[in-house]
Scaffold this motif. Structure first.
Motif, PDB file in Angstrom:
ATOM      1  N   ASP A  94       0.826  -1.204   0.000  1.00  7.80           N
ATOM      2  CA  ASP A  94       0.000   0.000   0.000  1.00  7.80           C
ATOM      3  C   ASP A  94       0.861   1.256   0.000  1.00  7.80           C
ATOM      4  N   GLU A  95       1.921   1.225   0.794  1.00  9.07           N
ATOM      5  CA  GLU A  95       2.714   2.439   0.996  1.00  9.07           C
ATOM      6  C   GLU A  95       4.153   2.075   1.332  1.00  9.07           C
ATOM      7  N   ILE A  96       5.069   2.863   0.792  1.00  8.03           N
ATOM      8  CA  ILE A  96       6.467   2.802   1.211  1.00  8.03           C
ATOM      9  C   ILE A  96       6.680   4.014   2.103  1.00  8.03           C
ATOM     10  N   GLU A  97       7.025   3.746   3.339  1.00  8.90           N
ATOM     11  CA  GLU A  97       7.182   4.825   4.319  1.00  8.90           C
ATOM     12  C   GLU A  97       8.550   5.475   4.239  1.00  8.90           C
ATOM     13  N   SER A  98       9.584   4.666   4.030  1.00  9.30           N
ATOM     14  CA  SER A  98      10.937   5.195   3.889  1.00  9.30           C
ATOM     15  C   SER A  98      11.778   4.197   3.105  1.00  9.30           C
ATOM     16  N   VAL A  99      12.757   4.730   2.395  1.00  7.57           N
ATOM     17  CA  VAL A  99      13.664   3.872   1.620  1.00  7.57           C
ATOM     18  C   VAL A  99      14.986   4.602   1.426  1.00  7.57           C
ATOM     19  N   ASN A 100      16.063   3.847   1.551  1.00 10.61           N
ATOM     20  CA  ASN A 100      17.394   4.348   1.218  1.00 10.61           C
ATOM     21  C   ASN A 100      18.208   3.160   0.714  1.00 10.61           C
ATOM     22  N   GLU A 101      19.482   3.325   0.493  1.00 12.47           N
ATOM     23  CA  GLU A 101      20.288   2.258  -0.107  1.00 12.47           C
ATOM     24  C   GLU A 101      20.514   1.063   0.809  1.00 12.47           C
ATOM     25  N   GLU A 102      20.146   1.177   2.059  1.00  8.38           N
ATOM     26  CA  GLU A 102      20.368   0.084   3.004  1.00  8.38           C
ATOM     27  C   GLU A 102      19.102  -0.582   3.514  1.00  8.38           C
ATOM     28  N   GLU A 103      17.959   0.144   3.500  1.00  8.02           N
ATOM     29  CA  GLU A 103      16.751  -0.434   4.083  1.00  8.02           C
ATOM     30  C   GLU A 103      15.490   0.211   3.533  1.00  8.02           C
TER      31      GLU A 103
ATOM     32  N   VAL B  75      12.075  -6.814  -0.828  1.00  6.09           N
ATOM     33  CA  VAL B  75      13.067  -7.180  -1.846  1.00  6.09           C
ATOM     34  C   VAL B  75      12.767  -6.480  -3.173  1.00  6.09           C
ATOM     35  N   VAL B  76      11.540  -6.598  -3.670  1.00  2.00           N
ATOM     36  CA  VAL B  76      11.238  -6.031  -4.982  1.00  2.00           C
ATOM     37  C   VAL B  76      11.266  -4.504  -4.940  1.00  2.00           C
ATOM     38  N   CYS B  77      10.576  -3.892  -3.982  1.00  4.92           N
ATOM     39  CA  CYS B  77      10.581  -2.424  -3.899  1.00  4.92           C
ATOM     40  C   CYS B  77      11.983  -1.883  -3.643  1.00  4.92           C
ATOM     41  N   LEU B  78      12.723  -2.511  -2.736  1.00  2.00           N
ATOM     42  CA  LEU B  78      14.089  -2.062  -2.480  1.00  2.00           C
ATOM     43  C   LEU B  78      14.954  -2.276  -3.717  1.00  2.00           C
ATOM     44  N   GLY B  79      14.756  -3.382  -4.421  1.00  2.00           N
ATOM     45  CA  GLY B  79      15.508  -3.642  -5.648  1.00  2.00           C
ATOM     46  C   GLY B  79      15.233  -2.607  -6.724  1.00  2.00           C
ATOM     47  N   ILE B  80      13.981  -2.191  -6.858  1.00  2.00           N
ATOM     48  CA  ILE B  80      13.645  -1.141  -7.826  1.00  2.00           C
ATOM     49  C   ILE B  80      14.366   0.146  -7.455  1.00  2.00           C
ATOM     50  N   PHE B  81      14.360   0.484  -6.173  1.00  2.00           N
ATOM     51  CA  PHE B  81      15.058   1.684  -5.709  1.00  2.00           C
ATOM     52  C   PHE B  81      16.553   1.593  -6.018  1.00  2.00           C
ATOM     53  N   LEU B  82      17.160   0.458  -5.714  1.00  2.00           N
ATOM     54  CA  LEU B  82      18.598   0.305  -5.924  1.00  2.00           C
ATOM     55  C   LEU B  82      18.960   0.303  -7.406  1.00  2.00           C
ATOM     56  N   GLY B  83      18.051  -0.160  -8.255  1.00  2.00           N
ATOM     57  CA  GLY B  83      18.333  -0.248  -9.684  1.00  2.00           C
ATOM     58  C   GLY B  83      17.913   0.955 -10.489  1.00  2.00           C
ATOM     59  N   ALA B  84      17.291   1.933  -9.844  1.00  2.00           N
ATOM     60  CA  ALA B  84      16.807   3.107 -10.579  1.00  2.00           C
ATOM     61  C   ALA B  84      17.966   3.960 -11.069  1.00  2.00           C
ATOM     62  N   ASP B  85      17.801   4.524 -12.245  1.00  2.00           N
ATOM     63  CA  ASP B  85      18.767   5.450 -12.824  1.00  2.00           C
ATOM     64  C   ASP B  85      18.660   6.767 -12.059  1.00  2.00           C
ATOM     65  N   GLU B  86      19.723   7.141 -11.373  1.00  2.00           N
ATOM     66  CA  GLU B  86      19.680   8.335 -10.524  1.00  2.00           C
ATOM     67  C   GLU B  86      19.410   9.610 -11.309  1.00  2.00           C
ATOM     68  N   GLU B  87      19.900   9.684 -12.552  1.00  2.00           N
ATOM     69  CA  GLU B  87      19.698  10.898 -13.337  1.00  2.00           C
ATOM     70  C   GLU B  87      18.272  11.005 -13.864  1.00  2.00           C
ATOM     71  N   GLN B  88      17.690   9.863 -14.263  1.00  2.00           N
ATOM     72  CA  GLN B  88      16.351   9.892 -14.838  1.00  2.00           C
ATOM     73  C   GLN B  88      15.272   9.615 -13.800  1.00  2.00           C
ATOM     74  N   ASN B  89      15.673   9.224 -12.582  1.00  2.00           N
ATOM     75  CA  ASN B  89      14.728   8.927 -11.506  1.00  2.00           C
ATOM     76  C   ASN B  89      13.703   7.873 -11.907  1.00  2.00           C
ATOM     77  N   ALA B  90      14.116   6.906 -12.699  1.00  2.00           N
ATOM     78  CA  ALA B  90      13.179   5.873 -13.140  1.00  2.00           C
ATOM     79  C   ALA B  90      13.936   4.603 -13.473  1.00  2.00           C
ATOM     80  N   VAL B  91      13.199   3.524 -13.497  1.00  2.00           N
ATOM     81  CA  VAL B  91      13.738   2.249 -13.941  1.00  2.00           C
ATOM     82  C   VAL B  91      13.568   2.209 -15.445  1.00  2.00           C
ATOM     83  N   GLU B  92      14.630   1.856 -16.175  1.00  2.00           N
ATOM     84  CA  GLU B  92      14.604   1.955 -17.629  1.00  2.00           C
ATOM     85  C   GLU B  92      13.931   0.789 -18.335  1.00  2.00           C
ATOM     86  N   GLU B  93      13.681  -0.280 -17.670  1.00  2.00           N
ATOM     87  CA  GLU B  93      13.007  -1.409 -18.308  1.00  2.00           C
ATOM     88  C   GLU B  93      12.043  -2.033 -17.323  1.00  2.00           C
ATOM     89  N   LYS B  94      11.137  -2.877 -17.853  1.00  2.00           N
ATOM     90  CA  LYS B  94      10.169  -3.525 -16.974  1.00  2.00           C
ATOM     91  C   LYS B  94      10.888  -4.399 -15.961  1.00  2.00           C
TER      92      LYS B  94
END
Length: 150
Positions: A21-30, A68-87
């Motif tokens: 439903d909601e992501i309350e907080s996210v960073n590169e570690e948690e 795992v999935v939400c954190l993985g999306i965060f870790l894999g996001a392109d920092e310049e484009q602020n988005a994941v480039e593929e599905k």
């Protein structure tokens, strides 16, 4: 950085199999997030007869989607484009969960996950799930392989 709403939009799930439903907080570690289990969820009709309880496999899935999935999306996001480039595509590779108390229809759960490692597109996290009273529901380790561009 990619924001929580963008992370949820990138998830490869829809209702009735979306357990975020909601992501309350996210960073590169948690990451922390939550999900409310609607009383009319399909799996309560047969688990258990006359005394519904959320199946452990569904609790594990909820923990994996947030931790795992939400954190993985965060870790894999392109920092310049602020988005994941593929599905996003992910394959669960391992779980080890211990369960302590049940989750009943209508309850909200909170997932907290800490990255153990993320290398070669494999993310492994220590996850804990709590109820609204902050009682530990379950904990364990979940890992998955992701196809994200790094």
């Amino acid at each position: 950085m990619i924001n929580p709403e963008e992370i949820i939009a990138q998830l490869p799930y829809t209702k009735p199999f979306l357990f975020v439903d909601e992501i309350e907080s996210v960073n590169e570690e948690e990451i922390t997030g939550n999900y409310h289990f609607p009383k009319d969820s399909y799996f309560y009709k047969g688990h258990f007869k006359d005394s519904p309880v959320t199946p452990g496999v569904i609790l594990t899935e909820c923990a994996a989607q947030i931790g795992v999935v939400c954190l993985g999306i965060f870790l894999g996001a392109d920092e310049e484009q602020n988005a994941v480039e593929e599905k996003v595509q992910i394959a669960l590779t391992s779980t080890a969960m211990d369960f302590y108390i049940p989750v009943f229809p209508g309850e909200r759960v909170y997932v907290r996950a800490k990255k153990m490692y993320f290398r070669f597109n494999k993310l492994k996290c220590e996850v804990k799930m709590y109820n609204e009273e902050e009682k530990l529901i379950c904990k364990g380790e979940i890992a998955g392989m992701m196809n994200l561009k790094l």
